[in-house]
Each structure stands twice: as C-alpha cells, then as structure tokens.
Design a protein around this motif. Structure first.
Motif, PDB file in Angstrom:
ATOM      1  N   PRO A  62      54.938  38.330   5.114  1.00  0.00           N
ATOM      2  CA  PRO A  62      53.823  37.913   5.821  1.00  0.00           C
ATOM      3  C   PRO A  62      52.568  37.615   4.960  1.00  0.00           C
ATOM      4  O   PRO A  62      52.445  38.123   3.783  1.00  0.00           O
ATOM      5  N   SER A  63      51.845  36.830   5.683  1.00  0.00           N
ATOM      6  CA  SER A  63      50.552  36.018   5.154  1.00  0.00           C
ATOM      7  C   SER A  63      49.416  36.519   5.924  1.00  0.00           C
ATOM      8  O   SER A  63      49.200  37.190   6.891  1.00  0.00           O
ATOM      9  N   LEU A  64      48.191  36.187   5.460  1.00  0.00           N
ATOM     10  CA  LEU A  64      46.830  36.090   6.053  1.00  0.00           C
ATOM     11  C   LEU A  64      46.218  35.003   6.055  1.00  0.00           C
ATOM     12  O   LEU A  64      45.915  34.437   5.002  1.00  0.00           O
ATOM     13  N   VAL A  65      45.586  34.642   7.300  1.00  0.00           N
ATOM     14  CA  VAL A  65      44.893  33.468   7.713  1.00  0.00           C
ATOM     15  C   VAL A  65      43.531  33.746   8.054  1.00  0.00           C
ATOM     16  O   VAL A  65      43.628  34.623   9.207  1.00  0.00           O
ATOM     17  N   TYR A  66      42.535  33.168   7.664  1.00  0.00           N
ATOM     18  CA  TYR A  66      41.057  33.324   8.139  1.00  0.00           C
ATOM     19  C   TYR A  66      40.810  32.007   9.191  1.00  0.00           C
ATOM     20  O   TYR A  66      40.881  31.047   8.405  1.00  0.00           O
ATOM     21  N   LEU A  67      40.631  32.238  10.413  1.00  0.00           N
ATOM     22  CA  LEU A  67      40.520  31.171  11.377  1.00  0.00           C
ATOM     23  C   LEU A  67      39.156  31.137  11.716  1.00  0.00           C
ATOM     24  O   LEU A  67      38.806  32.076  12.526  1.00  0.00           O
ATOM     25  N   TRP A  68      38.377  30.166  11.410  1.00  0.00           N
ATOM     26  CA  TRP A  68      36.775  29.960  12.172  1.00  0.00           C
ATOM     27  C   TRP A  68      37.126  29.479  13.558  1.00  0.00           C
ATOM     28  O   TRP A  68      37.412  28.197  13.469  1.00  0.00           O
ATOM     29  N   VAL A  69      36.362  29.945  14.467  1.00  0.00           N
ATOM     30  CA  VAL A  69      36.212  29.431  15.915  1.00  0.00           C
ATOM     31  C   VAL A  69      34.782  29.338  16.200  1.00  0.00           C
ATOM     32  O   VAL A  69      34.029  30.036  15.633  1.00  0.00           O
ATOM     33  N   ASP A  70      34.462  28.779  17.472  1.00  0.00           N
ATOM     34  CA  ASP A  70      33.298  28.651  18.115  1.00  0.00           C
ATOM     35  C   ASP A  70      32.571  29.950  18.456  1.00  0.00           C
ATOM     36  O   ASP A  70      31.653  30.474  18.321  1.00  0.00           O
ATOM     37  N   ASP A  71      33.706  30.816  19.027  1.00  0.00           N
ATOM     38  CA  ASP A  71      33.157  31.964  19.701  1.00  0.00           C
ATOM     39  C   ASP A  71      34.541  32.763  19.679  1.00  0.00           C
ATOM     40  O   ASP A  71      35.314  33.018  20.642  1.00  0.00           O
ATOM     41  N   VAL A  72      34.232  33.728  18.781  1.00  0.00           N
ATOM     42  CA  VAL A  72      35.403  34.688  18.493  1.00  0.00           C
ATOM     43  C   VAL A  72      35.484  35.814  19.619  1.00  0.00           C
ATOM     44  O   VAL A  72      36.629  36.301  20.017  1.00  0.00           O
ATOM     45  N   ASP A  73      34.376  36.106  20.639  1.00  0.00           N
ATOM     46  CA  ASP A  73      34.298  36.748  21.427  1.00  0.00           C
ATOM     47  C   ASP A  73      35.421  36.177  22.588  1.00  0.00           C
ATOM     48  O   ASP A  73      36.095  37.421  23.167  1.00  0.00           O
ATOM     49  N   VAL A  74      35.577  34.967  22.722  1.00  0.00           N
ATOM     50  CA  VAL A  74      36.342  34.663  23.719  1.00  0.00           C
ATOM     51  C   VAL A  74      38.004  34.946  23.369  1.00  0.00           C
ATOM     52  O   VAL A  74      38.741  35.568  24.106  1.00  0.00           O
ATOM     53  N   VAL A  75      38.062  34.851  22.006  1.00  0.00           N
ATOM     54  CA  VAL A  75      39.697  34.807  21.397  1.00  0.00           C
ATOM     55  C   VAL A  75      39.803  36.297  21.634  1.00  0.00           C
ATOM     56  O   VAL A  75      41.114  36.996  21.965  1.00  0.00           O
ATOM     57  N   ALA A  77      38.749  38.846  23.379  1.00  0.00           N
ATOM     58  CA  ALA A  77      39.094  39.119  24.855  1.00  0.00           C
ATOM     59  C   ALA A  77      40.370  38.759  25.103  1.00  0.00           C
ATOM     60  O   ALA A  77      41.279  39.433  26.020  1.00  0.00           O
ATOM     61  N   GLU A  78      40.857  37.627  25.020  1.00  0.00           N
ATOM     62  CA  GLU A  78      42.154  36.935  25.183  1.00  0.00           C
ATOM     63  C   GLU A  78      43.203  37.812  24.685  1.00  0.00           C
ATOM     64  O   GLU A  78      44.308  37.934  25.311  1.00  0.00           O
ATOM     65  N   LEU A  79      42.950  38.093  23.476  1.00  0.00           N
ATOM     66  CA  LEU A  79      44.173  39.070  22.814  1.00  0.00           C
ATOM     67  C   LEU A  79      43.783  40.483  22.670  1.00  0.00           C
ATOM     68  O   LEU A  79      44.798  41.107  22.289  1.00  0.00           O
ATOM     69  N   GLY A  80      42.732  40.978  23.359  1.00  0.00           N
ATOM     70  CA  GLY A  80      42.673  42.554  23.739  1.00  0.00           C
ATOM     71  C   GLY A  80      42.326  43.069  22.426  1.00  0.00           C
ATOM     72  O   GLY A  80      42.850  44.206  22.339  1.00  0.00           O
ATOM     73  N   VAL A  81      41.634  42.797  21.519  1.00  0.00           N
ATOM     74  CA  VAL A  81      40.982  43.315  20.508  1.00  0.00           C
ATOM     75  C   VAL A  81      39.655  43.427  20.268  1.00  0.00           C
ATOM     76  O   VAL A  81      38.864  42.634  21.243  1.00  0.00           O
ATOM     77  N   GLN A  82      39.239  44.272  19.373  1.00  0.00           N
ATOM     78  CA  GLN A  82      37.831  44.471  19.266  1.00  0.00           C
ATOM     79  C   GLN A  82      37.267  43.575  18.330  1.00  0.00           C
ATOM     80  O   GLN A  82      37.844  43.582  17.105  1.00  0.00           O
ATOM     81  N   GLU A  83      35.957  42.989  18.489  1.00  0.00           N
ATOM     82  CA  GLU A  83      35.551  42.297  17.277  1.00  0.00           C
ATOM     83  C   GLU A  83      34.654  43.052  16.493  1.00  0.00           C
ATOM     84  O   GLU A  83      34.332  44.338  16.916  1.00  0.00           O
ATOM     85  N   GLU A  84      34.291  42.800  15.376  1.00  0.00           N
ATOM     86  CA  GLU A  84      33.461  43.578  14.337  1.00  0.00           C
ATOM     87  C   GLU A  84      32.468  42.572  13.605  1.00  0.00           C
ATOM     88  O   GLU A  84      32.685  41.693  13.453  1.00  0.00           O
ATOM     89  N   ASP A  85      31.315  43.175  13.558  1.00  0.00           N
ATOM     90  CA  ASP A  85      30.190  42.450  12.809  1.00  0.00           C
ATOM     91  C   ASP A  85      30.143  42.646  11.228  1.00  0.00           C
ATOM     92  O   ASP A  85      30.036  43.863  10.861  1.00  0.00           O
ATOM     93  N   MET A  86      30.369  41.986  10.555  1.00  0.00           N
ATOM     94  CA  MET A  86      30.319  41.722   9.021  1.00  0.00           C
ATOM     95  C   MET A  86      29.169  40.955   8.508  1.00  0.00           C
ATOM     96  O   MET A  86      28.632  40.092   9.344  1.00  0.00           O
ATOM     97  N   PRO A  87      28.856  41.234   7.329  1.00  0.00           N
ATOM     98  CA  PRO A  87      27.474  40.405   6.912  1.00  0.00           C
ATOM     99  C   PRO A  87      27.887  38.728   6.849  1.00  0.00           C
ATOM    100  O   PRO A  87      26.966  37.895   7.137  1.00  0.00           O
ATOM    101  N   TRP A  88      29.151  38.551   6.750  1.00  0.00           N
ATOM    102  CA  TRP A  88      29.332  36.919   6.675  1.00  0.00           C
ATOM    103  C   TRP A  88      29.944  36.387   8.029  1.00  0.00           C
ATOM    104  O   TRP A  88      29.898  35.284   8.135  1.00  0.00           O
ATOM    105  N   ALA A  89      30.379  37.209   8.780  1.00  0.00           N
ATOM    106  CA  ALA A  89      30.845  36.698  10.047  1.00  0.00           C
ATOM    107  C   ALA A  89      31.016  37.862  11.154  1.00  0.00           C
ATOM    108  O   ALA A  89      31.025  39.154  11.018  1.00  0.00           O
ATOM    109  N   ARG A  90      31.284  37.400  12.503  1.00  0.00           N
ATOM    110  CA  ARG A  90      31.855  38.448  13.357  1.00  0.00           C
ATOM    111  C   ARG A  90      33.160  37.915  13.705  1.00  0.00           C
ATOM    112  O   ARG A  90      33.777  36.931  13.929  1.00  0.00           O
ATOM    113  N   ASP A  91      34.193  38.931  13.500  1.00  0.00           N
ATOM    114  CA  ASP A  91      35.487  38.674  13.267  1.00  0.00           C
ATOM    115  C   ASP A  91      36.463  39.780  13.905  1.00  0.00           C
ATOM    116  O   ASP A  91      35.815  40.899  14.465  1.00  0.00           O
ATOM    117  N   CYS A  92      37.648  39.428  14.119  1.00  0.00           N
ATOM    118  CA  CYS A  92      38.655  40.286  14.791  1.00  0.00           C
ATOM    119  C   CYS A  92      39.995  40.053  13.860  1.00  0.00           C
ATOM    120  O   CYS A  92      40.058  38.969  13.366  1.00  0.00           O
TER     121      CYS A  92
END
Length: 110
Positions: A62-75, A77-92
């Motif tokens: 398996p691989s790892l992809v970093y995907l930038w979107v306009d609003d990670v909170d929407v994604v 919520a759709e996938l039922g995961v928690q976002e995390e604030d990092m110094p470089w991004a808000r991601d999940c």
C-alpha cells in the motif's frame, strides 16, 4: 505546467470507485487491454487525478497520498474521521479498501 499523478494498486474496481467517490472523485477513463485482463482506471476531482490499477506490476503498495482540498472538515465528516491541526495543515487520514493511506488536508486555520 507540471503535474504528478499517483498510481495506487487496487483489487476491486467498483469498491474502489465507490470509495473514491466519497472523496469527491469521479471516473475519468477505464482501460483494459483485452476482456478479462486487469483494469486501469483514472479518477478526477477538479484538477487532481489519481490512477487506480489492478495490474500486479503497478504500485505494489500500500501507498500514501497527501491530498489537498478546500475544506478538510467536509471530507472528514463524510468519512467519519477526526481532523487534526498540524503546523503545516489541518488534516485527517483514511485508508482505502486496499490499504492505501490517504491524508486529506487544508491549510491551517488562522
């Protein structure tokens, strides 16, 4: 213009397409050299493309992809995961049906 397109190994095309649709991607093309041979699928969201391959020689993963979107909170919520604030991004992070990890991010708040 320069762009990179990740290729991810998949086993079940329809399961993968449904999973990527939850991230807002749609099928752009489908290629099969001959009936019954592995499929190679392109999915797209805006200007972002990901290739999904059943070919054993492609992307052993398996691989790892970093995907930038306009609003990670929407994604998230759709996938039922928690976002995390990092110094470089808000991601999940989510994992597709074949074990590929997808980190979805938006610029940090503030």
């Amino acid at each position: 213009m320069t762009t990179a397109v990740p290729i991810l190994r998949i086993s079940d095309v329809e399961v993968s397409l449904a999973w990527w649709a939850r991230l807002g991607f749609v099928e752009e093309f489908r290629h099969e050299f001959e009936p019954g041979l592995p499929l190679f699928i392109g999915v797209v969201r805006d200007d972002c493309r990901v290739y999904l391959s059943q070919h054993e020689g492609d992307a052993h993963g398996p691989s790892l992809v970093y995907l930038w979107v306009d609003d990670v909170d929407v994604v998230a919520a759709e996938l039922g995961v928690q976002e995390e604030d990092m110094p470089w991004a808000r991601d999940c992070e989510v994992t597709d049906p074949d074990g590929n990890r997808i980190r979805v991010a938006s610029p940090p708040r503030g």
